[in-house]
Design an enzyme around this catalytic site. Structure first.
Site, mmCIF file in Angstrom:
data_model
loop_
_atom_site.group_PDB
_atom_site.id
_atom_site.type_symbol
_atom_site.label_atom_id
_atom_site.label_comp_id
_atom_site.label_asym_id
_atom_site.label_seq_id
_atom_site.Cartn_x
_atom_site.Cartn_y
_atom_site.Cartn_z
ATOM 1 N N ILE A 79 5.063 -4.619 10.087
ATOM 2 C CA ILE A 79 5.221 -4.127 8.719
ATOM 3 C C ILE A 79 4.881 -2.653 8.773
ATOM 4 O O ILE A 79 3.724 -2.263 8.932
ATOM 5 C CB ILE A 79 4.345 -4.917 7.730
ATOM 6 C CG1 ILE A 79 4.793 -6.395 7.728
ATOM 7 C CG2 ILE A 79 4.451 -4.326 6.332
ATOM 8 C CD1 ILE A 79 4.011 -7.293 6.802
ATOM 9 N N TYR A 97 -12.861 -3.351 -2.917
ATOM 10 C CA TYR A 97 -13.995 -2.854 -3.685
ATOM 11 C C TYR A 97 -15.103 -3.881 -3.890
ATOM 12 O O TYR A 97 -16.265 -3.593 -3.658
ATOM 13 C CB TYR A 97 -13.567 -2.292 -5.059
ATOM 14 C CG TYR A 97 -14.723 -1.652 -5.804
ATOM 15 C CD1 TYR A 97 -15.183 -0.399 -5.438
ATOM 16 C CD2 TYR A 97 -15.371 -2.314 -6.836
ATOM 17 C CE1 TYR A 97 -16.263 0.183 -6.089
ATOM 18 C CE2 TYR A 97 -16.453 -1.750 -7.491
ATOM 19 C CZ TYR A 97 -16.892 -0.494 -7.121
ATOM 20 O OH TYR A 97 -17.963 0.070 -7.748
ATOM 21 N N LYS A 142 -0.544 -10.114 7.931
ATOM 22 C CA LYS A 142 -0.379 -8.741 8.405
ATOM 23 C C LYS A 142 -1.756 -8.265 8.825
ATOM 24 O O LYS A 142 -2.658 -8.122 7.999
ATOM 25 C CB LYS A 142 0.186 -7.842 7.297
ATOM 26 C CG LYS A 142 0.253 -6.363 7.679
ATOM 27 C CD LYS A 142 0.699 -5.501 6.506
ATOM 28 C CE LYS A 142 0.683 -4.020 6.872
ATOM 29 N NZ LYS A 142 1.057 -3.153 5.722
ATOM 30 N N THR A 199 0.828 -1.209 0.000
ATOM 31 C CA THR A 199 0.000 0.000 0.000
ATOM 32 C C THR A 199 0.860 1.255 0.000
ATOM 33 O O THR A 199 0.633 2.182 -0.778
ATOM 34 C CB THR A 199 -0.917 0.014 1.236
ATOM 35 O OG1 THR A 199 -1.708 -1.178 1.241
ATOM 36 C CG2 THR A 199 -1.832 1.222 1.228
ATOM 37 N N THR A 200 1.872 1.285 0.856
ATOM 38 C CA THR A 200 2.750 2.451 0.954
ATOM 39 C C THR A 200 3.574 2.636 -0.312
ATOM 40 O O THR A 200 4.022 3.740 -0.611
ATOM 41 C CB THR A 200 3.676 2.316 2.177
ATOM 42 O OG1 THR A 200 2.893 1.942 3.312
ATOM 43 C CG2 THR A 200 4.398 3.611 2.490
ATOM 44 N N ARG A 249 -8.792 0.297 4.372
ATOM 45 C CA ARG A 249 -8.470 0.587 2.978
ATOM 46 C C ARG A 249 -9.377 -0.149 1.999
ATOM 47 O O ARG A 249 -9.691 0.372 0.934
ATOM 48 C CB ARG A 249 -7.023 0.159 2.680
ATOM 49 C CG ARG A 249 -5.954 1.057 3.254
ATOM 50 C CD ARG A 249 -5.644 2.197 2.303
ATOM 51 N NE ARG A 249 -4.441 2.887 2.690
ATOM 52 C CZ ARG A 249 -3.869 3.852 1.966
ATOM 53 N NH1 ARG A 249 -4.379 4.222 0.820
ATOM 54 N NH2 ARG A 249 -2.781 4.447 2.400
ATOM 55 N N TYR A 262 -3.007 -10.180 4.101
ATOM 56 C CA TYR A 262 -2.930 -8.775 4.496
ATOM 57 C C TYR A 262 -4.355 -8.262 4.695
ATOM 58 O O TYR A 262 -5.099 -8.099 3.735
ATOM 59 C CB TYR A 262 -2.186 -7.991 3.417
ATOM 60 C CG TYR A 262 -2.073 -6.492 3.609
ATOM 61 C CD1 TYR A 262 -2.330 -5.872 4.832
ATOM 62 C CD2 TYR A 262 -1.657 -5.692 2.547
ATOM 63 C CE1 TYR A 262 -2.205 -4.505 4.980
ATOM 64 C CE2 TYR A 262 -1.530 -4.320 2.678
ATOM 65 C CZ TYR A 262 -1.809 -3.734 3.892
ATOM 66 O OH TYR A 262 -1.684 -2.371 4.043
#
Length: 304
Positions: A207, A111, A165, A48-49, A142, A137
């Site tokens: 993480i 989504y 995660k 994501t980052t 998000r 994850y």
């Protein structure tokens, strides 16, 4: 098992001639070298980052390939290969394996909001298609999709699904997962502010977004916590709390990329629809950087 401080690495970018944000490979190499030298335990590439949502397939795979190349076996590289299309996630995961990644991190499908059974079948299909260690994850803030601990526990019985995660900051989930999975199933915090508490409850590492700007301190904190030196870990973590919080003052990675720009590590570019950190938020992040001695204090000019 990969343990400790695992940086969710930004993807450095520079502005192109037409004003587009382009991947900056020389800056990526400098970041990888810095993390190796600073004691970071592993790198997540294009999570994501790392702006996975706005890199196209070729860029995504290219950043993973370059990160593996630059790491050169010095520390593990975990490739972010999740997608809301199961077939795309399989293709990304296969490409990451071919690139030499040590493991893959697969975000829950965003989504389309699958059921828990849909999540199970999605991750099972990827695990069966690509023989590489895979880390689940879960980041419902998000994705609008929350993998229940029970689904994660069920998936943990698949041989190459090796960890999760958990980015909800709900520490009771660490207890639930720890009690019902095998000793070699890795549990990682995905929330810097509660990472120390998560490790104290049995998580195997963090993480981390904060590790982008203060890798040495995060590595020392995680190591102390994992070794049971909780008082020392708390002393190391206390000065980092301002970073844990302010690096999310706007949608990540805008704050952390701005912070790294101020530190001279990367350029200012970020991919739309995200924007560079707003002027209103810059003083907040700057203060946090100064409080941890990452940037010098600047005295205000005397009034006339």
């Amino acid at each position: 098992m990969i343990t400790g401080s695992i940086v969710a690495l930004v993807t450095p970018m520079q502005w192109g001639a037409e004003g587009e944000a382009q991947v900056d490979e020389p800056a990526l190499k400098r970041l990888v070298d810095w993390h190796v030298e600073s004691g970071t335990d592993a790198i997540v590439s294009v999570g994501t980052t790392g702006e996975s949502a706005t890199l196209n397939f070729q860029e995504h795979v290219g950043v993973i390939q370059k990160t593996v190349e630059y790491a050169a076996g010095r520390i593990p590289v975990i490739a972010g290969t999740g997608a809301n299309s199961t077939q795309e996630a399989i293709e990304l995961t296969a490409a990451a394996k071919q690139a030499g990644a040590d493991a893959c991190l697969l975000v829950t499908p965003y989504y389309n909001k699958p059921t828990q059974e849909g999540l199970y079948q999605h991750h099972k299909a990827i695990a069966e298609a690509v023989d590489i260690p895979q880390i689940l994850y879960n980041v419902p803030g998000r994705t609008a999709c929350d993998m229940s601990p029970q689904t994660a526990i069920r998936l943990s019985s698949i041989k190459n699904i090796v960890g999760i995660k958990e980015a909800t900051a709900e520490l009771d989930r660490i207890d639930t997962l720890k009690a019902a999975t095998s000793a070699d199933f890795a549990i990682y915090s995905g929330d810097d502010a509660t990472a120390l508490a998560a490790i104290a409850r049995g998580a195997h590492g963090d993480i981390s977004v904060t590790a982008n700007v203060h890798p040495a301190a995060m590595a020392k904190m995680c190591r102390a916590a994992l070794e049971g030196r909780i008082d020392e870990a708390q002393q190391l973590n206390a000065p980092l709390m301002a970073l844990h919080e302010t690096l999310f003052v706007e949608t990540s990675p805008s704050p952390v990329k701005w912070a790294l720009e101020q530190m001279g590590k990367i350029g200012p570019a970020i991919r739309l629809p995200l924007l560079p950190l707003s002027q209103e938020s810059q003083p907040v992040v700057l203060k946090a950087l100064q409080s941890t001695a990452l940037l010098p204090q600047v005295e205000s000019e005397p009034s006339a």
